[in-house]
Motif scaffolding. Structure first.
Motif, PDB file in Angstrom:
ATOM      1  N   UNK A  99      -6.575  44.419   3.762  1.00 38.18           N
ATOM      2  CA  UNK A  99      -7.085  44.956   5.010  1.00 38.18           C
ATOM      3  C   UNK A  99      -7.170  46.458   4.856  1.00 38.18           C
ATOM      4  N   UNK A 100      -8.182  47.097   5.450  1.00 40.20           N
ATOM      5  CA  UNK A 100      -8.224  48.541   5.402  1.00 40.20           C
ATOM      6  C   UNK A 100      -9.579  49.071   5.769  1.00 40.20           C
ATOM      7  N   UNK A 101      -9.621  50.355   5.946  1.00 35.80           N
ATOM      8  CA  UNK A 101     -10.857  51.040   6.266  1.00 35.80           C
ATOM      9  C   UNK A 101     -11.133  52.025   5.145  1.00 35.80           C
ATOM     10  N   UNK A 102     -12.406  52.190   4.781  1.00 39.50           N
ATOM     11  CA  UNK A 102     -12.750  53.150   3.749  1.00 39.50           C
ATOM     12  C   UNK A 102     -12.472  54.553   4.210  1.00 39.50           C
ATOM     13  N   UNK A 103     -13.020  54.919   5.336  1.00 45.96           N
ATOM     14  CA  UNK A 103     -12.783  56.223   5.928  1.00 45.96           C
ATOM     15  C   UNK A 103     -13.368  56.226   7.327  1.00 45.96           C
TER      16      UNK A 103
ATOM     17  N   UNK B 267     -12.609  58.031  -1.262  1.00 44.84           N
ATOM     18  CA  UNK B 267     -12.436  56.855  -0.423  1.00 44.84           C
ATOM     19  C   UNK B 267     -13.733  56.068  -0.402  1.00 44.84           C
ATOM     20  N   UNK B 268     -13.612  54.793  -0.725  1.00 42.95           N
ATOM     21  CA  UNK B 268     -14.755  53.900  -0.740  1.00 42.95           C
ATOM     22  C   UNK B 268     -14.523  52.780   0.254  1.00 42.95           C
ATOM     23  N   UNK B 269     -15.606  52.159   0.629  1.00 40.37           N
ATOM     24  CA  UNK B 269     -15.487  51.009   1.507  1.00 40.37           C
ATOM     25  C   UNK B 269     -16.326  51.174   2.752  1.00 40.37           C
ATOM     26  N   UNK B 270     -16.184  50.203   3.638  1.00 36.69           N
ATOM     27  CA  UNK B 270     -16.954  50.195   4.877  1.00 36.69           C
ATOM     28  C   UNK B 270     -16.314  51.124   5.892  1.00 36.69           C
ATOM     29  N   UNK B 271     -17.144  51.647   6.769  1.00 36.58           N
ATOM     30  CA  UNK B 271     -16.637  52.456   7.864  1.00 36.58           C
ATOM     31  C   UNK B 271     -17.414  52.127   9.124  1.00 36.58           C
ATOM     32  N   UNK B 272     -16.798  52.394  10.246  1.00 36.42           N
ATOM     33  CA  UNK B 272     -17.463  52.245  11.538  1.00 36.42           C
ATOM     34  C   UNK B 272     -16.791  53.176  12.520  1.00 36.42           C
TER      35      UNK B 272
END
Length: 156
Positions: free
Chosen positions: A45-49, A108-113
């Motif tokens: 679980x986590x957020x990119x940024x 930091x990589x990954x999805x963000x919203x």
């Protein structure tokens, strides 16, 4: 009066409250680790940024700037309603394996919203957007009803 250094571990009977605090601290650390950015290929679980934002309101428009470096405009999704703006996207990892199979990255990589509530109603069909040098600039024209809004204040 002499000063003495306090050692909570001197008396074994006094350790119980400290064990509870230690357990609570470990549980909190696990919770924050789950919510922190992940760089493990999206596992867990986590957020990119979360992009930083700046908002300016005038009589006619709301100007919103978001800092989203390292993306192309096609990788950013902006959805606007009359009272909020939702910005989402994904920063994809380009990490290459180094020698001995070890690769390190502080990016930091990954999805963000990010959903930003607006202080006034806007004309969501007339929003203008520009993305340049990692900064997304949105110009959100206010709805006519909010432009002419005058509130009479009674002095008692």
């Amino acid at each position: 009066m002499a000063l003495m250094r306090w050692n909570p571990f001197r008396d074994i009977d006094r350790l119980e409250p400290f064990r509870e605090i230690d357990t609570l601290q470990r549980q909190m650390n696990r919770l924050f680790e789950e919510l922190m950015p992940t760089t493990n290929g999206g596992e867990g679980i986590g957020f990119g940024f979360v992009p930083s934002a700046e908002m300016e309101e005038t009589d006619d428009v709301i100007r919103l700037k978001l800092e989203i470096p390292g993306l192309e405009s096609k990788d950013i999704n902006v959805e606007v309603t009359t009272d909020s703006v939702s910005i989402s996207g994904e920063r994809k990892s380009e990490t290459k394996t180094e020698e001995n199979g070890v690769a390190r990255s502080e990016f930091r990589y990954g999805k963000f919203q990010r959903v930003i509530p607006l202080p006034s109603q806007i004309q969501h069909e007339k929003v203008e957007a520009e993305y340049k040098d990692g900064i997304l600039k949105l110009t959100l024209p206010k709805a006519e009803a909010d432009k002419q809004k005058v509130v009479k204040v009674n002095i008692g």
